[in-house]
Scaffold this motif. Structure first.
Motif, PDB file in Angstrom:
ATOM      1  N   GLY A  79      -3.402   1.220  -4.885  1.00 43.98           N
ATOM      2  CA  GLY A  79      -3.045   1.355  -3.480  1.00 43.98           C
ATOM      3  C   GLY A  79      -4.210   1.783  -2.623  1.00 43.98           C
ATOM      4  O   GLY A  79      -4.388   1.291  -1.504  1.00 43.98           O
ATOM      5  N   GLY A  80      -5.047   2.691  -3.170  1.00 43.28           N
ATOM      6  CA  GLY A  80      -6.234   3.094  -2.415  1.00 43.28           C
ATOM      7  C   GLY A  80      -7.222   1.957  -2.240  1.00 43.28           C
ATOM      8  O   GLY A  80      -7.794   1.774  -1.168  1.00 43.28           O
ATOM      9  N   GLY A  81      -7.419   1.167  -3.294  1.00 45.22           N
ATOM     10  CA  GLY A  81      -8.328   0.026  -3.172  1.00 45.22           C
ATOM     11  C   GLY A  81      -7.811  -1.025  -2.208  1.00 45.22           C
ATOM     12  O   GLY A  81      -8.575  -1.586  -1.401  1.00 45.22           O
ATOM     13  N   LEU A  82      -6.500  -1.309  -2.265  1.00 44.01           N
ATOM     14  CA  LEU A  82      -5.927  -2.291  -1.346  1.00 44.01           C
ATOM     15  C   LEU A  82      -5.994  -1.796   0.094  1.00 44.01           C
ATOM     16  O   LEU A  82      -6.294  -2.572   1.015  1.00 44.01           O
TER      17      LEU A  82
ATOM     18  N   VAL B 134       0.833  -1.204   0.000  1.00 38.83           N
ATOM     19  CA  VAL B 134       0.000   0.000   0.000  1.00 38.83           C
ATOM     20  C   VAL B 134       0.866   1.253   0.000  1.00 38.83           C
ATOM     21  O   VAL B 134       0.633   2.198  -0.777  1.00 38.83           O
ATOM     22  N   ALA B 135       1.880   1.284   0.875  1.00 38.36           N
ATOM     23  CA  ALA B 135       2.754   2.456   0.953  1.00 38.36           C
ATOM     24  C   ALA B 135       3.491   2.691  -0.371  1.00 38.36           C
ATOM     25  O   ALA B 135       3.636   3.837  -0.818  1.00 38.36           O
ATOM     26  N   VAL B 136       3.939   1.628  -1.009  1.00 34.47           N
ATOM     27  CA  VAL B 136       4.679   1.772  -2.261  1.00 34.47           C
ATOM     28  C   VAL B 136       3.755   2.225  -3.390  1.00 34.47           C
ATOM     29  O   VAL B 136       4.088   3.133  -4.177  1.00 34.47           O
ATOM     30  N   LEU B 137       2.575   1.619  -3.496  1.00 30.39           N
ATOM     31  CA  LEU B 137       1.655   1.971  -4.576  1.00 30.39           C
ATOM     32  C   LEU B 137       1.177   3.422  -4.478  1.00 30.39           C
ATOM     33  O   LEU B 137       1.041   4.113  -5.482  1.00 30.39           O
ATOM     34  N   LEU B 138       0.927   3.880  -3.260  1.00 28.75           N
ATOM     35  CA  LEU B 138       0.481   5.264  -3.103  1.00 28.75           C
ATOM     36  C   LEU B 138       1.582   6.262  -3.407  1.00 28.75           C
ATOM     37  O   LEU B 138       1.312   7.415  -3.768  1.00 28.75           O
TER      38      LEU B 138
END
Length: 227
Positions: free
Chosen positions: A77-80, A62-66
């Motif tokens: 990342g927001g969906g996860l 999540v931290a990486v995708l955002l």
């Protein structure tokens, strides 16, 4: 406006998940305690060996995708994050309903026992995470506005991370007050029962004979008995 909201969400949710993941793997003991908490919150087979590492890996994801600038990564990342927060809220709510006695290891080695307000906190965090999954990062905005949104997001994230400690600040005083009110009658009761059983030493018992008490003026002391 959308880009500023996206920056706020990116800093808020990204900081919360990053600190949560890092705190769980900061040491062998920290991860072991988190795995034990997961086994209590989610009593399913393999929770300690499989589910606990998966949660940490997803939090890092999540931290990486955002943090990535790509819109697809931001929405993913927001969906996860939304899915994880809803799952966390459900697990805490069920644990509180079962009366499970375990500490919340959301941000490392915490001693705070799971409470219902922690489920509400996760549900509240799921709202901005869902906005990130729906709206996307938006277009480029003014540098000053983006910087202000980033500072506000990091500040809100720091408050969320320290929320357990903030709540604990008000608990010791209340607990001491309750213990103080309950300690006095029990102490008196225990002393009386020990006195009846003869467990209190003789020198600590009250002396009711008062042989050396001087007589009041106007009254004659009792005559001594002669044997």
């Amino acid at each position: 406006m959308e880009q500023y909201l996206a920056m706020w969400v990116r800093c808020l949710i990204g900081l919360v998940f990053l600190v949560s993941a890092v705190s769980k793997v900061s040491g062998r003991r920290s991860f072991a305690e988190f795995a034990e908490a997961v086994a209590v919150l989610a009593p399913v087979p393999g929770a300690r060996r499989l589910l606990a590492p998966a949660v940490v890996a997803l939090e890092f994801a999540v931290a990486v995708l955002l943090a990535l600038p790509a819109p697809v990564a931001f929405r993913g990342g927001g969906g996860l994050a939304t899915a994880l927060l809803l799952a966390f809220a459900l697990g805490v709510a069920l644990a509180v309903r079962r009366g499970a006695e375990t500490a919340c290891r959301c941000f490392g080695r915490s001693t705070t026992q799971v409470k219902g307000w922690q489920a509400v906190r996760n549900l509240a965090l799921a709202v901005p995470a869902a906005l990130a999954a729906t709206l996307g990062p938006g277009s480029q905005g003014a540098a000053a506005g983006l910087a202000l949104a980033a500072v506000m997001g990091l500040t809100c994230g720091a408050v969320v991370i320290a929320l357990d400690d903030i709540v604990d600040l008000f608990r010791p005083a209340t607990a001491k007050a309750v213990d103080f009110r309950q300690e006095i009658p029990y102490a008196r009761r225990d002393h009386s029962s020990r006195l009846r059983r003869g467990a209190v030493p003789a020198e600590s018992r009250p002396d009711r004979r008062n042989h050396q008490t001087p007589a009041r003026p106007g009254r004659n002391p009792q005559p001594e008995r002669k044997f």
